[in-house]
Design a protein around this motif. Structure first.
Motif, mmCIF file in Angstrom:
data_model
loop_
_atom_site.group_PDB
_atom_site.id
_atom_site.type_symbol
_atom_site.label_atom_id
_atom_site.label_comp_id
_atom_site.label_asym_id
_atom_site.label_seq_id
_atom_site.Cartn_x
_atom_site.Cartn_y
_atom_site.Cartn_z
ATOM 1 N N LYS A 215 8.934 11.682 -3.482
ATOM 2 C CA LYS A 215 7.574 11.134 -3.391
ATOM 3 C C LYS A 215 7.532 10.006 -2.361
ATOM 4 N N ALA A 216 8.534 9.119 -2.416
ATOM 5 C CA ALA A 216 8.606 8.018 -1.451
ATOM 6 C C ALA A 216 8.747 8.557 -0.033
ATOM 7 N N TRP A 217 9.578 9.578 0.146
ATOM 8 C CA TRP A 217 9.760 10.193 1.468
ATOM 9 C C TRP A 217 8.425 10.710 1.994
ATOM 10 N N ASN A 218 7.660 11.381 1.141
ATOM 11 C CA ASN A 218 6.372 11.916 1.575
ATOM 12 C C ASN A 218 5.413 10.810 1.997
ATOM 13 N N MET A 219 5.429 9.697 1.301
ATOM 14 C CA MET A 219 4.559 8.561 1.647
ATOM 15 C C MET A 219 5.047 7.843 2.915
ATOM 16 N N VAL A 220 6.334 7.539 2.953
ATOM 17 C CA VAL A 220 6.893 6.736 4.038
ATOM 18 C C VAL A 220 6.968 7.526 5.343
ATOM 19 N N SER A 221 7.430 8.763 5.286
ATOM 20 C CA SER A 221 7.665 9.530 6.514
ATOM 21 C C SER A 221 6.377 9.899 7.245
ATOM 22 N N ASP B 89 0.802 -1.221 0.000
ATOM 23 C CA ASP B 89 0.000 0.000 0.000
ATOM 24 C C ASP B 89 0.836 1.272 0.000
ATOM 25 N N VAL B 90 1.998 1.239 0.631
ATOM 26 C CA VAL B 90 2.836 2.444 0.696
ATOM 27 C C VAL B 90 3.855 2.476 -0.441
ATOM 28 N N LEU B 91 4.584 1.362 -0.645
ATOM 29 C CA LEU B 91 5.643 1.349 -1.657
ATOM 30 C C LEU B 91 5.180 0.830 -3.021
ATOM 31 N N GLY B 92 3.976 0.310 -3.116
ATOM 32 C CA GLY B 92 3.447 -0.128 -4.405
ATOM 33 C C GLY B 92 3.870 -1.505 -4.862
ATOM 34 N N PHE B 93 4.395 -2.331 -3.964
ATOM 35 C CA PHE B 93 4.757 -3.704 -4.316
ATOM 36 C C PHE B 93 3.489 -4.490 -4.631
ATOM 37 N N ASP B 94 3.637 -5.604 -5.356
ATOM 38 C CA ASP B 94 2.546 -6.530 -5.625
ATOM 39 C C ASP B 94 2.701 -7.762 -4.745
ATOM 40 N N LEU B 95 1.599 -8.271 -4.246
ATOM 41 C CA LEU B 95 1.595 -9.551 -3.554
ATOM 42 C C LEU B 95 1.657 -10.626 -4.628
ATOM 43 N N VAL B 96 2.705 -11.471 -4.615
ATOM 44 C CA VAL B 96 2.898 -12.440 -5.701
ATOM 45 C C VAL B 96 2.870 -13.892 -5.233
ATOM 46 N N GLY B 97 2.561 -14.114 -3.977
ATOM 47 C CA GLY B 97 2.477 -15.486 -3.499
ATOM 48 C C GLY B 97 2.674 -15.566 -2.010
ATOM 49 N N GLY B 98 2.860 -16.790 -1.558
ATOM 50 C CA GLY B 98 3.077 -17.011 -0.144
ATOM 51 C C GLY B 98 2.889 -18.464 0.213
ATOM 52 N N LYS B 99 3.172 -18.779 1.455
ATOM 53 C CA LYS B 99 3.003 -20.128 1.983
ATOM 54 C C LYS B 99 2.281 -19.998 3.327
ATOM 55 N N PRO B 100 0.971 -20.150 3.333
ATOM 56 C CA PRO B 100 0.215 -19.974 4.572
ATOM 57 C C PRO B 100 0.678 -20.880 5.708
ATOM 58 N N ASP B 101 1.203 -22.068 5.401
ATOM 59 C CA ASP B 101 1.638 -22.991 6.450
ATOM 60 C C ASP B 101 2.922 -22.544 7.145
ATOM 61 N N ASP B 102 3.712 -21.660 6.511
ATOM 62 C CA ASP B 102 5.002 -21.262 7.097
ATOM 63 C C ASP B 102 4.871 -20.260 8.241
ATOM 64 N N PRO B 103 4.100 -19.290 8.349
ATOM 65 C CA PRO B 103 3.424 -18.513 7.306
ATOM 66 C C PRO B 103 4.364 -17.459 6.707
ATOM 67 N N SER B 104 4.155 -17.224 5.404
ATOM 68 C CA SER B 104 4.957 -16.233 4.701
ATOM 69 C C SER B 104 4.171 -15.684 3.525
ATOM 70 N N ILE B 105 4.618 -14.510 3.055
ATOM 71 C CA ILE B 105 4.089 -13.938 1.821
ATOM 72 C C ILE B 105 5.263 -13.474 0.977
ATOM 73 N N PHE B 106 5.034 -13.379 -0.334
ATOM 74 C CA PHE B 106 6.051 -12.903 -1.259
ATOM 75 C C PHE B 106 5.517 -11.630 -1.895
ATOM 76 N N VAL B 107 6.339 -10.582 -1.885
ATOM 77 C CA VAL B 107 5.964 -9.312 -2.505
ATOM 78 C C VAL B 107 7.086 -8.894 -3.449
#
Length: 138
Positions: free
Chosen positions: A90-96, A28-46
């Protein structure tokens, strides 16, 4: 000279206390995409299309110890590249302005006289993150 056997970063794995919080920050802040994950670990890939991050939830976030970059061996910080000064600003304004981010170093030249600029923050969950413009020689 020895032949280089590697050709860049494949992915970086980070342990976080809260997967939803980490996903929200990266997506939501940096614009990455959720591209997968392993719910049993649990983990996500962005991914931002260039780098893949594996975000692993700590087994027991309440008892997990925060990384001390001055006392522990391991990842001191994660540095992500931005295209130019405008994107850094722009990133500074979003992140900070994110309520769960702690400022470490505001935007500044990477070293005196350098055109390369960066900033460092502690993102939700406590990981130290740097964003930096392309490297240029001073």
């Amino acid at each position: 000279m020895t032949e280089k056997l590697t050709c860049g970063v494949h992915h970086v794995g980070l342990t976080v206390p809260d997967l939803d919080q980490a996903r929200a920050f990266f997506c939501d802040v940096l614009g990455f995409d959720l591209v997968g994950g392993k719910p049993d670990d649990p983990s996500i890939f962005v991914s931002d299309g260039t780098i893949l991050l594996t975000l692993w939830r700590a087994a027991d976030p309440m008892t997990a110890r925060a990384f001390d970059r001055r006392a522990n061996i391991g990842l001191h910080h994660l540095s992500l590249a931005v295209a130019n000064d405008d994107v850094l600003d722009k990133a500074w304004n979003m992140v900070s302005t994110h309520p769960e981010v702690t400022i470490d170093v505001p935007p500044e030249p990477m070293r005196p006289g350098s055109a390369t600029r960066h900033f460092l923050v502690f993102i939700p969950g406590g990981i130290r993150l740097e964003l930096a413009t392309p490297f240029t020689k001073a």
